[in-house]
Design an enzyme around this catalytic site. Structure first.
Site, mmCIF file in Angstrom:
data_model
loop_
_atom_site.group_PDB
_atom_site.id
_atom_site.type_symbol
_atom_site.label_atom_id
_atom_site.label_comp_id
_atom_site.label_asym_id
_atom_site.label_seq_id
_atom_site.Cartn_x
_atom_site.Cartn_y
_atom_site.Cartn_z
ATOM 1 N N GLY A 5 18.276 54.181 -8.613
ATOM 2 C CA GLY A 5 18.973 52.814 -8.780
ATOM 3 C C GLY A 5 19.511 52.243 -10.113
ATOM 4 O O GLY A 5 19.245 53.082 -11.106
ATOM 5 N N THR A 38 32.129 52.109 -9.136
ATOM 6 C CA THR A 38 31.598 50.653 -8.662
ATOM 7 C C THR A 38 30.459 50.999 -9.947
ATOM 8 O O THR A 38 29.198 50.234 -10.519
ATOM 9 C CB THR A 38 30.733 50.289 -7.767
ATOM 10 O OG1 THR A 38 30.316 51.757 -7.288
ATOM 11 C CG2 THR A 38 32.134 50.146 -6.826
ATOM 12 N N GLY A 61 18.874 49.173 -3.782
ATOM 13 C CA GLY A 61 20.375 48.467 -2.308
ATOM 14 C C GLY A 61 20.802 49.550 -1.792
ATOM 15 O O GLY A 61 20.159 49.929 -0.618
ATOM 16 N N GLY A 92 24.930 37.534 -7.907
ATOM 17 C CA GLY A 92 23.731 36.895 -7.127
ATOM 18 C C GLY A 92 22.812 37.399 -8.403
ATOM 19 O O GLY A 92 22.521 35.625 -8.291
ATOM 20 N N PHE A 93 22.554 38.330 -8.915
ATOM 21 C CA PHE A 93 21.460 38.280 -10.431
ATOM 22 C C PHE A 93 20.936 37.769 -10.576
ATOM 23 O O PHE A 93 19.969 37.353 -11.145
ATOM 24 C CB PHE A 93 22.996 37.555 -11.604
ATOM 25 C CG PHE A 93 23.598 38.297 -11.642
ATOM 26 C CD1 PHE A 93 24.096 39.916 -11.508
ATOM 27 C CD2 PHE A 93 25.276 36.841 -11.805
ATOM 28 C CE1 PHE A 93 25.493 40.110 -11.879
ATOM 29 C CE2 PHE A 93 25.799 37.875 -11.992
ATOM 30 C CZ PHE A 93 27.003 39.343 -11.566
ATOM 31 N N GLU A 109 20.305 46.969 -12.876
ATOM 32 C CA GLU A 109 19.059 46.589 -13.500
ATOM 33 C C GLU A 109 18.700 47.700 -14.735
ATOM 34 O O GLU A 109 19.280 46.590 -15.616
ATOM 35 C CB GLU A 109 18.142 45.605 -12.704
ATOM 36 C CG GLU A 109 18.891 44.900 -11.885
ATOM 37 C CD GLU A 109 17.904 44.337 -10.680
ATOM 38 O OE1 GLU A 109 17.435 43.346 -12.028
ATOM 39 O OE2 GLU A 109 17.247 44.615 -10.041
ATOM 40 N N GLY A 122 29.261 41.980 -5.526
ATOM 41 C CA GLY A 122 29.911 42.236 -6.065
ATOM 42 C C GLY A 122 29.309 44.175 -7.138
ATOM 43 O O GLY A 122 30.398 44.959 -7.805
HETATM 44 MO MO1 MOS Z 1 17.569 41.125 -8.774
HETATM 45 S S1 MOS Z 1 17.114 39.973 -10.150
HETATM 46 O O1 MOS Z 1 16.231 41.676 -8.516
HETATM 47 O O2 MOS Z 1 17.281 39.883 -7.481
#
Ligand code: MOS
Length: 749
Positions: free
Chosen positions: A711, A643, A519, A248-249, A714, A477
């Protein structure tokens, strides 16, 4: 002085339970939206605009219509009226507010001006190439540095507290009085996410008027509600399915501009329709990382204390939307700088609206700020790790609140020990390999907000002993399915294989946008609580006969039926972020973004990371290699070790790509993106990646949530690029301030 170093062998065997979806993925059994090949499926192809701004004056579809197998060519003249889906950051659902074919307007090069639907993909593509379009073109702004680009203050364009300048103390005055100052500007290019899975949409209508859309997305609920709005139907007539996403990113984090077109074509033709964008169309029809320019000024006193920082950012947006920047959200918190000023400006250009790409603001901001911090360390003659440790803080300089947890210092200490930082010699060009390569060791820190969104989780134990979990979350992913499975299995004492997890299905649970690294902290706590409630229910209603007991590693609960006569037992948990009102669930079920953080009522919450990088630079060609990176992350509890490690490795690879490879090139004469394919948009390949060591602090953040998770996805990338650039400075004595680094920047002039 030259230090000779050998690269140590790899010592990172994978630890942790395997991914629950690993076997399906490597066998090719995972089904993606584009894999849909059922009978009766029609195929769509897009016709892109060849101008960057203007109007379609004539569109001739006659030749296209004559291609055998073509069902219909849709243009703004015949597609019929439909509504805008709005802009995610403007109260709507889409990555941008502009939806092609609602008018003859052309807002950017590559924009869809027609869509062909045919019996076969070949016919659709052939016909798309035969659509003849005349345009009336007007002048456009191609990029952030165009002569007529106009930066405007974000605080004036978006007068809301979250987009305002960030201030603590009096940075200008403190800078003037500082004993040491750094004043430098940094440039970052436009980039595109390029996930392996290209965006594809399959739309199908049932006889009773229910629309089912299969599209890889991080925001199934937003797609559902956006489509309902666009098509003028009730949201309960739309189901969106995104069970697995091939990356997704941020590129898939909202309603796409073409999705309604596919749904309308399927309705008009009475058959399901599939559209798969091409890689080149992905560059022009989906969001991307905007270009940005950074001006950083730092002040320090003689003791090595940072006393002032001013970080000013210009970020590209589109003409039709204001995509806000929040780069100084992290640079204001990395250190205890009591006089800080963060100012962001937006620059309108004629592109599709840029958006969130992994660490969207944090990576560029950290590149600039952590480069400047390294420059200051050298100005003061301080070791870059010791300098960072000396400027650590326990209190957020902006809000005055404590951090929910902050172990950045531990990341730096643990990382420097494992990396062997003590063997580094401070002077640039002082370390060499036996083959004559220049060796550079660099460090940088990163932070990323620890956000949380509301979620509703249901855990059901079936009579046959299987467990079904439904919760908001999208597997792209990153491993959220594995983290949920491990949490449920641990809580119920059930085998991981007995746990079935339904994600990305709007009919199973509300599917809030999965982004912003929230997430895990969003889905896991309610899943765990629902599983605990289920255990409680079993204990009370089925007694000892179920065999179910709290605690990990117990035998799975036996079938319910003999004990209770029930076909299943189910428990639910609804959770929201600290300080969020109950009404936030209305935004969740309405498909609107509802995440909170990093500032909560009693604390601010961030994940942290420290990256240590070795570069080796070939003395003649100046080729830059990155033989090893060592990263230590503070993400609270590590919910799924395998993961989590993989997330950090991926973030490091992204950082290497950002520092040394990736840029979307713009031709100012034509607009759009020139290198819109994987041959010319240069990504790091396996041969570019050396050893990556990953470690975690592993201390739960129980102020943030019961599981203690922050999290990771990122923050993993934040700080990699400046660590590389700082290492290049250490190796060569050259301070490079523009990404990606080019070999010619290192050649003697
Ligand atoms: Mo991510 S760049 O916060 O969908």
């Amino acid at each position: 002085m030259a230090t000779h170093l050998k690269t140590a062998p790899r010592n990172t065997p994978r630890a942790g339970a395997e991914r629950v979806d690993a076997r399906d993925k490597v066998r090719g059994a995972t089904r993606y939206a584009a894999d849909d090949a059922r009978a009766g499926l029609l195929h769509a192809a897009l016709v892109p605009s060849r101008i960057a701004r203007g109007t379609v004056t004539v569109i001739d579809t006659a030749a296209a219509q004559r291609v055998r197998g073509v069902r219909q060519v849709f243009t703004h003249e015949n597609v019929g009226a439909f509504d805008t889906g709005g802009f995610l950051m403007g109260g709507g659902f889409g990555f941008q507010s502009f939806y092609p074919l609602r008018s003859p307007q052309v807002a950017y090069r590559g924009q869809t001006v027609a869509m062909v639907v045919a019996d076969t993909l070949e016919a659709a593509r052939e016909a798309a190439a035969m659509v003849a379009v005349n345009y009336a073109a007007v002048p456009f702004v191609a990029g952030i540095d165009a002569p007529d680009a106009q930066p405007q203050a974000q605080s004036a364009l978006l007068p809301q507290p979250m987009f305002a300048d960030r201030r603590a103390g009096d940075a200008e005055a403190a800078l003037q009085g500082a004993a040491f100052t750094v004043d430098a500007s940094y440039e970052l290019p436009t980039q595109h996410q390029n996930p392996m899975e290209i965006i594809a949409t399959v739309a199908e209508w049932s006889a009773d008027g229910v629309l089912t859309v299969r599209e890889p997305t991080q925001n199934a609920e937003g797609v559902r509600h956006g489509l309902a709005k666009q098509l003028g139907i009730e949201p309960d007539k739309v189901r969106v399915l995104s069970p697995t996403v091939g990356g997704g990113f941020g590129q898939k984090n909202s309603l796409q501009s073409h999705t309604a077109l596919v749904a309308m074509a399927a309705r008009a033709l009475g058959q399901p329709v599939k559209l798969v964008l091409s890689r080149g169309q992905l560059f022009h029809n989906a969001s991307f990382r905007p270009a940005s320019r950074h001006h950083v000024r730092l002040g320090a006193d003689r003791s090595g204390k940072l006393t002032a920082a001013i970080h000013e950012i210009d970020q590209q947006t589109s003409r039709h939307d204001l995509f806000p920047s929040s780069g100084t959200e992290i640079t204001s918190r990395l250190y205890g700088i009591s006089n800080f000023l963060g100012r962001e400006r937006l620059v309108r250009t004629d592109v599709q609206t840029p958006g969130y790409m992994r660490a969207p603001f944090e990576h560029p901001a950290a590149f600039a700020f952590e480069s400047a911090v390294d420059e200051m360390a050298y100005a003061l003659g301080r070791d870059p790790v010791a300098f960072r440790l000396a400027n650590d803080t326990a209190v957020d300089p902006i809000s005055g609140k404590p951090f929910s947890s902050r172990h950045l210092a531990e990341c730096l200490v643990k990382g420097s020990t494992a990396f062997g930082w003590a063997r580094r010699t401070m002077a640039p060009r002082s370390m060499r390999a036996a083959d004559g390569s220049l060796i550079g060791w660099g460090v940088a820190a990163g932070a990323y907000k620890a956000a949380i969104a509301p979620a509703i989780a249901k855990v059901r134990l079936n009579a046959n002993g299987t467990v079904r979990v439904a919760v908001g979350g999208h597997e792209m992913g990153q491993g959220i399915r594995t983290a949920i499975a491990l949490t449920v299995a641990r809580t119920l004492g059930a085998p991981v294989a007995a746990v079935e997890i339904v994600l990305g299905d709007t009919s199973a649970a509300p599917q809030h946008l999965t982004a912003g690294s929230w997430g895990t902290a969003t889905a896991l706590p309610p899943v765990q609580e629902a599983a605990q409630r289920l255990m409680e229910d079993l204990r009370q209603n089925a007694g000892a006969q179920t065999g179910a007991q709290a605690g990990a590693n117990r035998a799975p609960p036996v079938p319910l039926r003999p004990a209770s006569g029930r076909p299943f037992a189910e428990a639910e948990s609804r959770m929201r972020a600290p300080g969020q009102p109950e009404q936030v669930f209305g935004r969740l079920t309405g498909g609107l973004p509802a995440a909170a953080g990093p500032v909560y009522p009693d604390f601010v919450a961030f994940s942290f990371i420290a990256h240590f990088v070795e570069v080796r630079i070939e003395p003649t060609t100046r080729r830059i290699r990155v033989p090893r990176v060592l990263s230590v992350a503070d993400c609270g509890t590590v919910a799924s070790l395998r993961t989590a490690r993989s997330q950090v490795e991926g973030g490091v690879v992204w950082g290497i790509g950002a520092a040394l490879r990736e840029a979307s090139e713009v031709d100012p004469r034509y607009g759009g993106f020139l290198n819109a394919d994987l041959a010319e948009y240069v990504l790091p390949v396996a041969a570019d990646i050396g050893r990556i060591d990953v470690d975690f602090v592993g201390k739960p953040d129980t102020r943030l949530n019961a599981m203690g998770v922050k999290g990771l996805g990122e923050v993993a990338m934040v700080g990699v690029a400046p660590a590389i650039v700082n290492a290049v400075f250490h190796a060569t004595g050259k301070r490079l301030r523009r990404l990606p680094l080019r070999l010619e920047d290192l050649l003697e002039s």
